[in-house]
Motif scaffolding. Sequence first.
Motif, mmCIF file in Angstrom:
data_model
loop_
_atom_site.group_PDB
_atom_site.id
_atom_site.type_symbol
_atom_site.label_atom_id
_atom_site.label_comp_id
_atom_site.label_asym_id
_atom_site.label_seq_id
_atom_site.Cartn_x
_atom_site.Cartn_y
_atom_site.Cartn_z
ATOM 1 N N GLY A 189 1.006 -1.126 -0.011
ATOM 2 C CA GLY A 189 -0.016 0.246 0.003
ATOM 3 C C GLY A 189 0.942 1.087 0.105
ATOM 4 O O GLY A 189 0.878 1.675 -0.791
ATOM 5 N N SER A 190 2.058 1.299 1.306
ATOM 6 C CA SER A 190 2.379 2.497 1.100
ATOM 7 C C SER A 190 4.018 2.020 1.737
ATOM 8 O O SER A 190 3.750 1.746 2.910
ATOM 9 N N GLU A 191 5.205 2.316 1.096
ATOM 10 C CA GLU A 191 6.377 2.157 1.981
ATOM 11 C C GLU A 191 6.715 3.026 2.873
ATOM 12 O O GLU A 191 6.939 2.261 4.200
ATOM 13 N N VAL A 192 6.613 3.643 3.051
ATOM 14 C CA VAL A 192 6.686 5.375 4.013
ATOM 15 C C VAL A 192 5.954 4.882 4.946
ATOM 16 O O VAL A 192 6.404 4.936 5.970
ATOM 17 N N ALA A 193 4.966 5.098 4.555
ATOM 18 C CA ALA A 193 3.574 4.755 5.496
ATOM 19 C C ALA A 193 3.993 3.640 5.680
ATOM 20 O O ALA A 193 3.726 3.784 7.755
ATOM 21 N N ALA A 194 4.482 2.255 5.660
ATOM 22 C CA ALA A 194 4.427 0.852 6.643
ATOM 23 C C ALA A 194 5.863 1.514 7.777
ATOM 24 O O ALA A 194 5.470 0.776 8.651
ATOM 25 N N GLN A 195 7.010 1.829 6.892
ATOM 26 C CA GLN A 195 7.872 2.291 8.159
ATOM 27 C C GLN A 195 7.364 3.278 9.577
ATOM 28 O O GLN A 195 8.427 3.415 9.991
ATOM 29 N N THR A 196 7.384 4.237 8.575
ATOM 30 C CA THR A 196 6.387 5.157 9.889
ATOM 31 C C THR A 196 5.680 4.523 10.930
ATOM 32 O O THR A 196 5.789 5.006 12.397
ATOM 33 N N LEU A 197 5.415 3.142 10.577
ATOM 34 C CA LEU A 197 4.382 2.204 11.929
ATOM 35 C C LEU A 197 5.258 1.398 12.524
ATOM 36 O O LEU A 197 5.070 0.428 13.113
ATOM 37 N N GLY A 198 6.084 1.634 11.876
ATOM 38 C CA GLY A 198 7.704 0.238 13.258
ATOM 39 C C GLY A 198 7.961 -0.414 12.197
ATOM 40 O O GLY A 198 8.788 -1.451 12.975
ATOM 41 N N ILE A 199 7.514 -1.262 10.851
ATOM 42 C CA ILE A 199 7.433 -1.873 10.176
ATOM 43 C C ILE A 199 8.817 -1.584 8.881
ATOM 44 O O ILE A 199 9.479 -1.467 8.720
ATOM 45 N N ASP A 200 9.848 -3.198 9.235
ATOM 46 C CA ASP A 200 11.067 -3.023 8.954
ATOM 47 C C ASP A 200 10.962 -3.208 7.054
ATOM 48 O O ASP A 200 10.971 -4.860 7.305
ATOM 49 N N ALA A 201 10.601 -2.924 6.449
ATOM 50 C CA ALA A 201 10.692 -2.742 5.062
ATOM 51 C C ALA A 201 11.545 -3.684 4.275
ATOM 52 O O ALA A 201 11.243 -4.494 3.790
ATOM 53 N N ALA A 202 12.943 -3.510 4.782
ATOM 54 C CA ALA A 202 14.161 -3.877 3.841
ATOM 55 C C ALA A 202 14.106 -5.727 4.255
ATOM 56 O O ALA A 202 13.916 -6.380 3.457
ATOM 57 N N ARG A 203 13.937 -5.820 5.468
ATOM 58 C CA ARG A 203 13.665 -6.908 5.790
ATOM 59 C C ARG A 203 12.244 -7.822 5.670
ATOM 60 O O ARG A 203 13.324 -8.794 5.005
ATOM 61 N N PHE A 204 11.085 -7.568 5.474
ATOM 62 C CA PHE A 204 10.546 -8.323 4.748
ATOM 63 C C PHE A 204 10.794 -8.454 3.886
ATOM 64 O O PHE A 204 9.704 -9.232 2.832
ATOM 65 N N LYS A 205 10.446 -7.378 2.682
ATOM 66 C CA LYS A 205 11.076 -7.486 1.423
ATOM 67 C C LYS A 205 11.826 -8.757 0.641
ATOM 68 O O LYS A 205 11.717 -9.308 -0.141
ATOM 69 N N LEU A 206 13.389 -8.914 1.393
ATOM 70 C CA LEU A 206 13.639 -9.766 1.956
ATOM 71 C C LEU A 206 13.547 -10.848 1.785
ATOM 72 O O LEU A 206 13.912 -12.169 1.461
ATOM 73 N N GLN A 207 13.165 -11.514 2.590
ATOM 74 C CA GLN A 207 12.023 -12.474 2.959
ATOM 75 C C GLN A 207 11.490 -13.297 1.918
ATOM 76 O O GLN A 207 11.623 -14.063 1.781
ATOM 77 N N VAL A 208 10.398 -12.578 1.159
ATOM 78 C CA VAL A 208 9.321 -13.062 0.835
ATOM 79 C C VAL A 208 10.007 -12.858 -0.669
ATOM 80 O O VAL A 208 9.975 -14.461 -1.910
ATOM 81 N N PHE A 209 11.214 -12.075 -0.864
ATOM 82 C CA PHE A 209 12.251 -12.344 -1.853
ATOM 83 C C PHE A 209 12.910 -13.186 -2.668
ATOM 84 O O PHE A 209 12.821 -14.297 -3.295
ATOM 85 N N THR A 210 13.111 -13.776 -1.042
ATOM 86 C CA THR A 210 13.786 -15.666 -0.661
ATOM 87 C C THR A 210 12.568 -16.510 -1.141
ATOM 88 O O THR A 210 13.199 -17.673 -1.362
ATOM 89 N N LEU A 211 11.982 -16.827 0.061
ATOM 90 C CA LEU A 211 10.958 -17.634 0.027
ATOM 91 C C LEU A 211 10.346 -17.628 -1.899
ATOM 92 O O LEU A 211 10.409 -19.033 -2.008
ATOM 93 N N SER A 212 10.176 -16.540 -2.477
ATOM 94 C CA SER A 212 9.741 -17.041 -3.238
ATOM 95 C C SER A 212 10.312 -17.397 -4.661
ATOM 96 O O SER A 212 10.435 -18.335 -5.287
#
Length: 311
Positions: A189-212
């Motif tokens: 939805g919005s990476e910037v908004a997610a990061q403001t909520l404390g979500i570690d965007a880099a970690r989650f993107k890397l995890q799903v990339f590896t899983l796929s």
Amino acid sequence: MASARSGGTLLLAAIVAFAPLVLPNNYAYDVAVQIALNAIVCVGLNLLIGYAGQISLGHAGFFALGGYGSAILATRFGVPVWVSLPATCAMVGALAWLVGRPTLRLKGHTLAMATLGLGVIISIAITTEDRLTGGPDGMAVPPLVLFGAAVQGERLWYWIAGALLVAAVWLSLNLIESPNGRALRALHGSEVAAQTLGIDAARFKLQVFTLSAVFAALAGALTAHYAGFITPVKSSFLHSVELVIMVVFGGMASVFGAVVGAAVLTVLPQLLTVLKDYEMMVFGAVLVATMVLFPQGIVPTLARRFGGRAR
């Protein structure tokens, strides 16, 4: 949510269980196996594109690495297939994690170009390292061995591929409804908004990339052992595009959309072979018409029209 998730998984399991009642011959079983293996890749790719919002045009490279990796370990180094297959998936996952760390810092068309470049590098390496891979001519792949017996025949492979597809769908649905899955949807939805909520965007993107990538490697290894042969065509850019089209066609951010897209676009070319010279023209027209009528993909569009929620 949990009941809908379980109901969808049970429906897919029922389809897999009862489909043999209407499959007339080994050719039909062969197409069904191809559908299941393509769907496994698309389920993983949909987690990356549909839920995390990260494009990849290089997943055919991971698919081919799965097939070639397991084949090379088994034929060149004498590793048992039941060891070479999971070991290859683990190595592809490690590679995806390593290349994903710098690559996923990019966004939009730059990320697409980076993943495209990764796929091209893998394809070139497979084609040129002929002593290991057989070069452009490809290489023979030993059969899969389970419990001391070689897995051969379309019907036995159907049950293996079908069971793994159900497992992949179940795993993906549980991931999506977990806190990690909600984080992925927030990133989309919005990476910037997610990061403001404390979500570690880099970690989650890397995890799903590896899983796929692991999903793609698993399907690639199974495809190679099923066919008994693999060529660099499996790592081509066109194959990557085909996988993305399957995801978009069925519906992004829909696990069952990925399965439907893989099924339709695996079967459709088989049906259009009777048209000979006009096959690709009609195939393109079907794709265009479908996306006009189902702009969000088949499953999400139908779900909205009937008041449901695509999963």
